[in-house]
Design a protein around this motif. Structure first.
Motif, mmCIF file in Angstrom:
data_model
loop_
_atom_site.group_PDB
_atom_site.id
_atom_site.type_symbol
_atom_site.label_atom_id
_atom_site.label_comp_id
_atom_site.label_asym_id
_atom_site.label_seq_id
_atom_site.Cartn_x
_atom_site.Cartn_y
_atom_site.Cartn_z
ATOM 1 N N ASP A 32 0.868 -1.177 0.000
ATOM 2 C CA ASP A 32 0.000 0.000 0.000
ATOM 3 C C ASP A 32 0.905 1.228 0.000
ATOM 4 O OD1 ASP A 32 -1.682 2.236 0.955
ATOM 5 O OD2 ASP A 32 -3.197 0.676 1.226
ATOM 6 N N ASN A 33 0.790 2.049 -1.032
ATOM 7 C CA ASN A 33 1.695 3.196 -1.185
ATOM 8 C C ASN A 33 1.123 4.501 -0.638
ATOM 9 O OD1 ASN A 33 3.875 1.872 -2.502
ATOM 10 N ND2 ASN A 33 2.695 1.844 -4.402
ATOM 11 N N SER A 34 0.082 4.424 0.193
ATOM 12 C CA SER A 34 -0.532 5.648 0.702
ATOM 13 C C SER A 34 0.385 6.408 1.659
ATOM 14 C CB SER A 34 -1.851 5.320 1.402
ATOM 15 O OG SER A 34 -1.650 4.433 2.489
ATOM 16 N N TYR A 35 1.468 5.782 2.097
ATOM 17 C CA TYR A 35 2.406 6.470 2.984
ATOM 18 C C TYR A 35 3.410 7.317 2.202
ATOM 19 C CZ TYR A 35 6.080 3.064 1.787
ATOM 20 O OH TYR A 35 7.009 2.296 1.119
ATOM 21 N N LYS A 36 3.401 7.216 0.872
ATOM 22 C CA LYS A 36 4.396 7.954 0.075
ATOM 23 C C LYS A 36 3.837 8.362 -1.294
ATOM 24 C CE LYS A 36 6.440 3.791 -1.957
ATOM 25 N NZ LYS A 36 7.684 3.131 -2.360
ATOM 26 N N TRP A 37 2.657 8.996 -1.294
ATOM 27 C CA TRP A 37 2.081 9.417 -2.572
ATOM 28 C C TRP A 37 3.080 10.238 -3.380
ATOM 29 C CZ3 TRP A 37 -1.538 6.329 -3.431
ATOM 30 C CH2 TRP A 37 -2.611 6.092 -2.573
ATOM 31 N N ALA A 38 3.728 11.194 -2.756
ATOM 32 C CA ALA A 38 4.615 12.113 -3.487
ATOM 33 C C ALA A 38 5.877 11.432 -3.991
ATOM 34 C CB ALA A 38 4.995 13.300 -2.597
ATOM 35 N N GLY A 39 6.354 10.433 -3.274
ATOM 36 C CA GLY A 39 7.625 9.806 -3.625
ATOM 37 C C GLY A 39 7.498 8.511 -4.391
ATOM 38 N N GLY A 40 6.270 8.080 -4.719
ATOM 39 C CA GLY A 40 6.129 6.825 -5.457
ATOM 40 C C GLY A 40 4.742 6.230 -5.362
ATOM 41 N N GLY A 41 3.704 7.077 -5.424
ATOM 42 C CA GLY A 41 2.364 6.568 -5.231
ATOM 43 C C GLY A 41 1.392 6.807 -6.366
ATOM 44 N N PHE A 42 1.902 7.205 -7.544
ATOM 45 C CA PHE A 42 1.008 7.463 -8.674
ATOM 46 C C PHE A 42 1.238 6.458 -9.793
ATOM 47 C CE2 PHE A 42 1.359 11.670 -6.661
ATOM 48 C CZ PHE A 42 0.012 11.974 -6.498
ATOM 49 N N LEU A 43 0.170 6.124 -10.489
ATOM 50 C CA LEU A 43 0.248 5.317 -11.706
ATOM 51 C C LEU A 43 0.115 6.252 -12.900
ATOM 52 C CD1 LEU A 43 -2.179 2.377 -10.816
ATOM 53 C CD2 LEU A 43 0.322 2.315 -10.806
ATOM 54 N N SER A 44 0.853 5.967 -13.972
ATOM 55 C CA SER A 44 0.767 6.818 -15.149
ATOM 56 C C SER A 44 0.980 5.978 -16.399
ATOM 57 C CB SER A 44 1.794 7.956 -15.069
ATOM 58 O OG SER A 44 1.530 8.938 -16.054
ATOM 59 N N SER A 45 1.038 6.649 -17.540
ATOM 60 C CA SER A 45 1.291 5.999 -18.827
ATOM 61 C C SER A 45 2.398 6.756 -19.542
ATOM 62 C CB SER A 45 0.014 6.021 -19.685
ATOM 63 O OG SER A 45 -0.336 7.364 -20.007
ATOM 64 N N VAL A 46 2.994 6.136 -20.556
ATOM 65 C CA VAL A 46 4.055 6.840 -21.294
ATOM 66 C C VAL A 46 3.483 8.087 -21.975
ATOM 67 C CG1 VAL A 46 5.593 4.877 -21.655
ATOM 68 C CG2 VAL A 46 3.722 5.267 -23.250
ATOM 69 N N GLY A 47 2.234 8.006 -22.435
ATOM 70 C CA GLY A 47 1.617 9.167 -23.071
ATOM 71 C C GLY A 47 1.491 10.344 -22.126
ATOM 72 N N ASP A 48 1.075 10.075 -20.885
ATOM 73 C CA ASP A 48 0.930 11.152 -19.902
ATOM 74 C C ASP A 48 2.285 11.726 -19.501
ATOM 75 O OD1 ASP A 48 -1.786 11.003 -19.905
ATOM 76 O OD2 ASP A 48 -1.994 10.683 -17.744
ATOM 77 N N LEU A 49 3.283 10.861 -19.353
ATOM 78 C CA LEU A 49 4.607 11.363 -18.981
ATOM 79 C C LEU A 49 5.211 12.207 -20.095
ATOM 80 C CD1 LEU A 49 6.258 8.416 -17.004
ATOM 81 C CD2 LEU A 49 5.215 10.502 -16.133
ATOM 82 N N LEU A 50 4.904 11.867 -21.348
ATOM 83 C CA LEU A 50 5.348 12.697 -22.467
ATOM 84 C C LEU A 50 4.673 14.071 -22.416
ATOM 85 C CD1 LEU A 50 5.453 10.145 -25.426
ATOM 86 C CD2 LEU A 50 7.401 11.314 -24.379
ATOM 87 N N LYS A 51 3.389 14.094 -22.070
ATOM 88 C CA LYS A 51 2.691 15.379 -21.911
ATOM 89 C C LYS A 51 3.346 16.214 -20.807
ATOM 90 C CE LYS A 51 -1.876 13.743 -23.410
ATOM 91 N NZ LYS A 51 -3.267 13.445 -22.959
ATOM 92 N N PHE A 52 3.686 15.552 -19.719
ATOM 93 C CA PHE A 52 4.344 16.236 -18.593
ATOM 94 C C PHE A 52 5.691 16.804 -19.036
ATOM 95 C CE2 PHE A 52 7.006 15.871 -14.645
ATOM 96 C CZ PHE A 52 6.386 16.873 -13.933
ATOM 97 N N GLY A 53 6.474 15.990 -19.755
ATOM 98 C CA GLY A 53 7.769 16.451 -20.253
ATOM 99 C C GLY A 53 7.616 17.606 -21.221
ATOM 100 N N ASN A 54 6.628 17.534 -22.116
ATOM 101 C CA ASN A 54 6.384 18.620 -23.073
ATOM 102 C C ASN A 54 5.992 19.914 -22.369
ATOM 103 O OD1 ASN A 54 6.891 17.742 -25.751
ATOM 104 N ND2 ASN A 54 5.104 16.419 -25.660
ATOM 105 N N ALA A 55 5.158 19.808 -21.334
ATOM 106 C CA ALA A 55 4.731 21.000 -20.590
ATOM 107 C C ALA A 55 5.924 21.680 -19.926
ATOM 108 C CB ALA A 55 3.684 20.615 -19.545
ATOM 109 N N LEU A 56 6.831 20.877 -19.365
ATOM 110 C CA LEU A 56 8.021 21.446 -18.728
ATOM 111 C C LEU A 56 8.965 22.057 -19.758
ATOM 112 C CD1 LEU A 56 8.872 18.828 -15.968
ATOM 113 C CD2 LEU A 56 8.360 21.235 -15.610
ATOM 114 N N LEU A 57 9.183 21.344 -20.874
ATOM 115 C CA LEU A 57 10.087 21.844 -21.902
ATOM 116 C C LEU A 57 9.531 23.113 -22.547
ATOM 117 C CD1 LEU A 57 12.699 21.474 -23.457
ATOM 118 C CD2 LEU A 57 11.519 19.895 -24.999
ATOM 119 N N TYR A 58 8.222 23.140 -22.790
ATOM 120 C CA TYR A 58 7.575 24.344 -23.325
ATOM 121 C C TYR A 58 7.779 25.518 -22.364
ATOM 122 C CZ TYR A 58 3.902 27.365 -25.278
ATOM 123 O OH TYR A 58 3.214 28.409 -25.837
#
Length: 348
Positions: free
Chosen positions: A188-214
């Motif tokens: 159960d990762n509820s003790y560390k949401w910020a450090g390792g508690g989210f699920l994502s996809s490669v598509g979403d991480l690419l969006k995140f990277g694009n937002a930062l690079l932009y």
């Protein structure tokens, strides 16, 4: 002592990671430092021998060494010798209702060093950061983050909540002590949401990277006719996040230093026609049964291109890899992929 949010985000707070024994932490650091010094010693010796003999290694020899290294890496079993995942707290099954509540895991433990003096990667440092966000925003940290993910159009990024029905959630795997592939244990990762508690996809991480690079590049382009929208963050904010912080180190990239929640390699070249370092930012992720990396290689912008419309940010290469396997080293692979795409683009 005083612990600031900047110290937390750069892992200089002194708050422990999963290992509670400071003696063991120091021993591991000393081993790593000795190995690094030995590597550098061999590199310096090899360079002196080449200079003394007046002989340069051919690309063929270099490629053979790289191939041998990659082959050795591929043939080794991930996770079999990984001491990191021997720590009991990786396998907590207790559910915490808030990040404030999860602070009880480490809040009474002594600091390993005076804040600001040394670097120690700490997931719990990020748990404390999430508590700061919760108190400052007046919202639950998880609600605050899910709103941010929505703003970034990261609609597949969610809490790794065991009870929720999450479509397309992958099953995770590890190698056991016998080197056999088995299902990852329940955690159960509820003790560390910020450090390792989210699920994502490669598509979403690419969006995140694009937002930062932009955001990073938006201030460098001429905003003609008001057509260029502002970035999610100010250019100066991203530049600050990607500026190496003194006294930090990075385990997964020997060329890098830690910045603010990112590992950063700065642009550098000491000698003409010799090794170059491009500026890039990256971060790996490791959890029970999963590994990931996000790497951002900004394009080196030419002054004349900045004023040419319709050229606009983001300009560069972003690589993200997620795999449902524990203890897979991905940063080197991501960097090779980014360099190949960058090389191909420049050749056009």
């Amino acid at each position: 002592v005083t612990i600031t949010t900047r110290l937390l985000v750069s892992h200089l707070s002194g708050i422990r990671h999963y290992e509670k024994d400071i003696t063991k932490v120091k021993e591991e650091k000393e081993k790593a430092n000795r190995a690094l010094k030995l590597t550098k010693s061999h590199q310096d010796k090899g360079q002196k021998e080449k200079e003394g003999k007046g002989i340069e290694k051919t690309d063929c020899v270099k490629q053979k060494k790289e191939h041998d290294s990659e082959t050795k890496s591929r043939n080794s079993k991930p996770g079999r010798n990984d001491k990191e995942f021997e720590q009991e707290e990786y396998y907590l099954k207790e559910k915490f209702e808030s990040v404030i509540e999860s602070l009880k895991i480490f809040k009474n433990d002594p600091l390993f060093f005076k804040p600001g003096d040394q670097f120690l990667y700490s997931t719990y440092g990020f748990t404390l950061l999430s508590a700061v966000v919760e108190r400052a925003s007046g919202q639950k940290f998880t609600d605050y983050m899910l709103k941010m993910f929505r703003d970034l159009d990261m609609l597949s990024t969610v809490l790794d909540d065991n009870e929720a029905m999450i479509y397309n959630r992958a099953r995770c795997y590890i190698y056991n002590k016998k080197g056999r592939l088995v299902n990852a244990p329940y955690v159960d990762n509820s003790y560390k949401w910020a450090g390792g508690g989210f699920l994502s996809s490669v598509g979403d991480l690419l969006k995140f990277g694009n937002a930062l690079l932009y955001s990073y590049q938006a201030g460098q382009f001429k905003n003609r006719n008001g057509k260029l929208l502002p970035g999610y963050l100010k250019p100066g904010t991203v530049a600050m996040m990607w500026t190496p912080v003194p006294k930090t180190e990075v385990s997964w990239d020997r060329d890098g230093k830690y910045a603010m929640a990112w590992a950063v390699v700065e642009k550098s070249q000491q000698y003409g026609c010799c090794r170059q370092q491009r500026h890039y930012a990256s971060h790996t992720g490791g959890a029970v049964g999963a590994s990931s990396v996000l790497l951002i290689l900004p394009e080196e912008l030419e002054p004349e291109a900045l004023g040419t419309w319709p050229a606009a940010p983001p300009r560069g290469v972003i690589v993200t890899i997620i795999c449902n396997m524990q203890s897979v080293s991905l940063n080197g692979t991501a960097l090779k992929i980014a360099r190949e795409f960058d090389r191909e683009k420049r050749a056009q």
